[in-house]
Structure formats: structure tokens, C-alpha cells
Design a protein around this motif. Sequence first.
Motif, PDB file in Angstrom:
ATOM      1  N   THR A  44      -2.829   7.658   1.634  1.00  0.00           N
ATOM      2  CA  THR A  44      -2.142   6.556   1.835  1.00  0.00           C
ATOM      3  C   THR A  44      -2.279   6.362   3.421  1.00  0.00           C
TER       4      THR A  44
ATOM      5  N   GLN B 259      -5.656   4.826   3.921  1.00  0.00           N
ATOM      6  CA  GLN B 259      -5.696   3.284   3.509  1.00  0.00           C
ATOM      7  C   GLN B 259      -4.694   2.446   4.421  1.00  0.00           C
TER       8      GLN B 259
ATOM      9  N   ASP C 221       2.448   1.771  -3.396  1.00  0.00           N
ATOM     10  CA  ASP C 221       1.613   2.309  -4.535  1.00  0.00           C
ATOM     11  C   ASP C 221       1.490   3.822  -4.188  1.00  0.00           C
TER      12      ASP C 221
ATOM     13  N   THR D  94       0.825  -1.170   0.207  1.00  0.00           N
ATOM     14  CA  THR D  94       0.038  -0.026   0.047  1.00  0.00           C
ATOM     15  C   THR D  94       0.825   1.183  -0.064  1.00  0.00           C
TER      16      THR D  94
END
Length: 214
Positions: A195, A198, A175, A172
Motif C-alpha cells: 500500500t 502504491q 483497499d 487505495t
Amino acid sequence: MVNECMLTVMTEQAQTRNERKERTRQALLDGTLALAADRGFAALSLREIARSAGIVPTAFYRHFASLEDLGATLVDDGVTALRLALREVRRNSDAGLAETVRFVFGQVAERRELFGFLIRERHGGSTALRGAIALETQLIVRELVADLSRLRALDAWSPRDLEIAADLLVSTVADGIAAYVAAAPRETISIIDRTVMQMRLIALGIGAWTPRQR
């Protein structure tokens, strides 16, 4: 007195040579990043990398054993340095999830061109470079697994469970970094915030999930 003067001159000359060598070495690294931004590392030749630093091809070997050695150095400068920095962050018990994520992006912001290179090359054409990046990334995952294993709430988790969770967290962030280095400056703050969100959602899922639910 004469011997002392000669020693001083020799020392200064050695320092000057070392400084020139370090400048040339850095020029090779910087030139590689600039060239690879257009065509990828696998498409570069030793000759053009040497030319970017203003040296003849044979002089390249005074600094790196091969192109693969140069590529490995770039990985060390990025992923390895980040891994070691994260290790220090984790030693600070006051560092929360959001602070850790923002710390990572702070490191990326300082060396955006380098991390852009690493993000592109993790799926690029150089097998050796992909392998080096994958190895360092896996080391980050393993260290995160060790951190998760110390959480009492996860005592019932198997090593594989912990590895899957750690891999999800690292992927994650990776990305997020990929989006960050490709984004316009005005978009970077929202990418970092997304982020962080997430990662918080993943952490909530980890806290609520148990192996019995599989």
C-alpha cells in the motif's frame, strides 16, 4: 458530617451506575461486531443484539435510540476517529507519505474487528450504514483535497482534478485496509508495504501529470 457522608455515597452510587451503563453499552457494540461478522449488520435483530449483552430488548433503548443509532456509533468509533487522527498527523509537517500510511494501519491493527466490520458494511445490506460510512469517507476526501490545494505544484489543478486525486488516494488505502483485515498475520506486513508503494506511485503520477494532458 452526615450530609457529607450521604453526598459521598450518592456520588459513588452514581459513578457505579454510569460504569455499569458504559459496560453494557460497550457490550452491545462488541456483541454487534461479533454477530455481524457472520451475517452482516442488516440481518441482525435488536433482540439478539440485546441478548449478546445480557439485557432484555427494552433495555436496549437506554443506550441507543435504534439499531441505526448503534450502527452510526460504530462508524463514529472507526471512520470518524480515524479522520480526526489523520487531521492531527497532517498538522505534523515532518510526517511523510509512508509514515501516514503506516499510522493508518496502526490504527486499524488496534481495532481490527471494528474496521473489518466497516469494510464489509461499506457495500453491505444496510442502506443507513452504507450512507454513514460513505459520508465520513467523503469528509476524509474533502480534507485531503484541501491539503492538495495547498501544494504550489498543483496550483493549475481544478477542484475536480484535486477531488479525483484525493479519491484515488483514499480508495487505495481503503483497499489496503480491506486486504489487511482479511489477511493472515504473516501477510499483513507485505500488505502495508504494498500500500505504501502504491501511494508513492500515485504521488509520482500526480507530480508528473498536468491538466493539459487530458
